[in-house]
Design a protein around this motif. Sequence first.
Motif, PDB file in Angstrom:
ATOM      1  N   PRO A  52      29.611  49.134  22.024  1.00 49.34           N
ATOM      2  CA  PRO A  52      29.649  48.590  23.395  1.00 49.34           C
ATOM      3  C   PRO A  52      30.279  49.576  24.388  1.00 49.34           C
ATOM      4  O   PRO A  52      31.400  49.406  24.870  1.00 49.34           O
ATOM      5  CB  PRO A  52      30.460  47.307  23.244  1.00 49.34           C
ATOM      6  CG  PRO A  52      31.304  47.515  22.042  1.00 49.34           C
ATOM      7  CD  PRO A  52      30.517  48.406  21.126  1.00 49.34           C
ATOM      8  N   TRP A  53      29.547  50.622  24.700  1.00 51.65           N
ATOM      9  CA  TRP A  53      30.024  51.725  25.536  1.00 51.65           C
ATOM     10  C   TRP A  53      30.472  51.271  26.915  1.00 51.65           C
ATOM     11  O   TRP A  53      31.351  51.885  27.527  1.00 51.65           O
ATOM     12  CB  TRP A  53      28.942  52.794  25.674  1.00 51.65           C
ATOM     13  CG  TRP A  53      27.640  52.249  26.170  1.00 51.65           C
ATOM     14  CD1 TRP A  53      26.591  51.843  25.407  1.00 51.65           C
ATOM     15  CD2 TRP A  53      27.274  52.002  27.529  1.00 51.65           C
ATOM     16  NE1 TRP A  53      25.582  51.364  26.206  1.00 51.65           N
ATOM     17  CE2 TRP A  53      25.973  51.453  27.509  1.00 51.65           C
ATOM     18  CE3 TRP A  53      27.910  52.196  28.757  1.00 51.65           C
ATOM     19  CZ2 TRP A  53      25.312  51.090  28.681  1.00 51.65           C
ATOM     20  CZ3 TRP A  53      27.250  51.838  29.914  1.00 51.65           C
ATOM     21  CH2 TRP A  53      25.968  51.302  29.875  1.00 51.65           C
ATOM     22  N   TRP A  54      29.897  50.201  27.437  1.00 50.68           N
ATOM     23  CA  TRP A  54      30.236  49.733  28.787  1.00 50.68           C
ATOM     24  C   TRP A  54      31.659  49.188  28.854  1.00 50.68           C
ATOM     25  O   TRP A  54      32.200  49.001  29.923  1.00 50.68           O
ATOM     26  CB  TRP A  54      29.241  48.660  29.244  1.00 50.68           C
ATOM     27  CG  TRP A  54      29.206  47.466  28.341  1.00 50.68           C
ATOM     28  CD1 TRP A  54      29.962  46.327  28.435  1.00 50.68           C
ATOM     29  CD2 TRP A  54      28.402  47.296  27.175  1.00 50.68           C
ATOM     30  NE1 TRP A  54      29.673  45.467  27.401  1.00 50.68           N
ATOM     31  CE2 TRP A  54      28.709  46.044  26.611  1.00 50.68           C
ATOM     32  CE3 TRP A  54      27.438  48.090  26.546  1.00 50.68           C
ATOM     33  CZ2 TRP A  54      28.103  45.558  25.459  1.00 50.68           C
ATOM     34  CZ3 TRP A  54      26.834  47.597  25.402  1.00 50.68           C
ATOM     35  CH2 TRP A  54      27.165  46.352  24.874  1.00 50.68           C
ATOM     36  N   ARG A  55      32.272  48.965  27.716  1.00 51.31           N
ATOM     37  CA  ARG A  55      33.650  48.474  27.684  1.00 51.31           C
ATOM     38  C   ARG A  55      34.670  49.600  27.790  1.00 51.31           C
ATOM     39  O   ARG A  55      35.870  49.354  27.754  1.00 51.31           O
ATOM     40  CB  ARG A  55      33.887  47.676  26.402  1.00 51.31           C
ATOM     41  CG  ARG A  55      33.039  46.421  26.341  1.00 51.31           C
ATOM     42  CD  ARG A  55      33.287  45.648  25.075  1.00 51.31           C
ATOM     43  NE  ARG A  55      32.303  44.572  24.953  1.00 51.31           N
ATOM     44  CZ  ARG A  55      32.004  43.980  23.803  1.00 51.31           C
ATOM     45  NH1 ARG A  55      32.614  44.339  22.693  1.00 51.31           N
ATOM     46  NH2 ARG A  55      31.095  43.035  23.769  1.00 51.31           N
ATOM     47  N   VAL A  56      34.219  50.835  27.931  1.00 49.58           N
ATOM     48  CA  VAL A  56      35.102  51.993  28.128  1.00 49.58           C
ATOM     49  C   VAL A  56      34.853  52.504  29.540  1.00 49.58           C
ATOM     50  O   VAL A  56      33.736  52.892  29.882  1.00 49.58           O
ATOM     51  CB  VAL A  56      34.832  53.103  27.091  1.00 49.58           C
ATOM     52  CG1 VAL A  56      35.820  54.247  27.289  1.00 49.58           C
ATOM     53  CG2 VAL A  56      34.926  52.546  25.670  1.00 49.58           C
ATOM     54  N   VAL A  57      35.894  52.485  30.355  1.00 48.17           N
ATOM     55  CA  VAL A  57      35.770  52.837  31.767  1.00 48.17           C
ATOM     56  C   VAL A  57      36.804  53.887  32.154  1.00 48.17           C
ATOM     57  O   VAL A  57      37.740  54.156  31.402  1.00 48.17           O
ATOM     58  CB  VAL A  57      35.929  51.586  32.674  1.00 48.17           C
ATOM     59  CG1 VAL A  57      34.835  50.572  32.397  1.00 48.17           C
ATOM     60  CG2 VAL A  57      37.301  50.940  32.495  1.00 48.17           C
ATOM     61  N   ARG A  58      36.641  54.421  33.336  1.00 49.27           N
ATOM     62  CA  ARG A  58      37.647  55.326  33.891  1.00 49.27           C
ATOM     63  C   ARG A  58      38.898  54.509  34.230  1.00 49.27           C
ATOM     64  O   ARG A  58      38.843  53.293  34.345  1.00 49.27           O
ATOM     65  CB  ARG A  58      37.105  55.997  35.146  1.00 49.27           C
ATOM     66  CG  ARG A  58      35.936  56.901  34.873  1.00 49.27           C
ATOM     67  CD  ARG A  58      35.392  57.430  36.173  1.00 49.27           C
ATOM     68  NE  ARG A  58      34.269  58.330  35.950  1.00 49.27           N
ATOM     69  CZ  ARG A  58      33.381  58.639  36.860  1.00 49.27           C
ATOM     70  NH1 ARG A  58      33.471  58.119  38.084  1.00 49.27           N
ATOM     71  NH2 ARG A  58      32.401  59.458  36.584  1.00 49.27           N
ATOM     72  N   ALA A  59      39.985  55.194  34.462  1.00 47.93           N
ATOM     73  CA  ALA A  59      41.261  54.529  34.748  1.00 47.93           C
ATOM     74  C   ALA A  59      41.189  53.628  35.973  1.00 47.93           C
ATOM     75  O   ALA A  59      41.938  52.652  36.067  1.00 47.93           O
ATOM     76  CB  ALA A  59      42.370  55.567  34.914  1.00 47.93           C
ATOM     77  N   ASP A  60      40.275  53.913  36.910  1.00 51.57           N
ATOM     78  CA  ASP A  60      40.153  53.072  38.102  1.00 51.57           C
ATOM     79  C   ASP A  60      39.166  51.915  37.912  1.00 51.57           C
ATOM     80  O   ASP A  60      38.879  51.173  38.843  1.00 51.57           O
ATOM     81  CB  ASP A  60      39.765  53.904  39.321  1.00 51.57           C
ATOM     82  CG  ASP A  60      38.368  54.506  39.231  1.00 51.57           C
ATOM     83  OD1 ASP A  60      37.676  54.328  38.200  1.00 51.57           O
ATOM     84  OD2 ASP A  60      37.956  55.168  40.196  1.00 51.57           O
ATOM     85  N   GLY A  61      38.620  51.777  36.702  1.00 47.06           N
ATOM     86  CA  GLY A  61      37.692  50.684  36.421  1.00 47.06           C
ATOM     87  C   GLY A  61      36.235  51.034  36.644  1.00 47.06           C
ATOM     88  O   GLY A  61      35.361  50.194  36.450  1.00 47.06           O
ATOM     89  N   SER A  62      35.949  52.271  37.007  1.00 46.06           N
ATOM     90  CA  SER A  62      34.565  52.650  37.283  1.00 46.06           C
ATOM     91  C   SER A  62      33.919  53.345  36.090  1.00 46.06           C
ATOM     92  O   SER A  62      34.588  53.828  35.192  1.00 46.06           O
ATOM     93  CB  SER A  62      34.506  53.562  38.509  1.00 46.06           C
ATOM     94  OG  SER A  62      35.144  54.801  38.238  1.00 46.06           O
ATOM     95  N   LEU A  63      32.607  53.371  36.131  1.00 47.10           N
ATOM     96  CA  LEU A  63      31.797  54.089  35.154  1.00 47.10           C
ATOM     97  C   LEU A  63      31.088  55.232  35.858  1.00 47.10           C
ATOM     98  O   LEU A  63      30.937  55.202  37.079  1.00 47.10           O
ATOM     99  CB  LEU A  63      30.719  53.156  34.598  1.00 47.10           C
ATOM    100  CG  LEU A  63      31.117  52.216  33.496  1.00 47.10           C
ATOM    101  CD1 LEU A  63      30.042  51.161  33.317  1.00 47.10           C
ATOM    102  CD2 LEU A  63      31.322  52.968  32.202  1.00 47.10           C
TER     103      LEU A  63
END
Length: 105
Positions: A52-63
């Motif tokens: 589930p790659w979409w569950r890993v985000v940048r520190a600000d919550g963005s992809l």
Amino acid sequence: MPDAEEYAEAVLRVVERIPRGRVTTYGAIADVVGGGPRQVGAVMSRHGGPVPWWRVVRADGSLPPSHEDEARQCYLEEGTPIRRSGSVDIVAAFWSPKAQRRRSR
């Protein structure tokens, strides 16, 4: 530090444990498995398709912009908290792999 294959497997194991509707950051994964956020990002770009790659985000919550539309659909399906801007509400959705690691010992 483990070899590249072991490192990739360690990263992917952490990603597989992220609960539905929650996210973690590249840096939080790096804190658990070693290396840095960019190394985690490299693993995800090469090997992250089956997890589930979409569950890993940048520190600000963005992809990265190339993944936003597909990820947004996953967030809606999972009930992940999202800000008006479209990024993940990192405060409300954050899952700590460190806390999970301590509990599983």
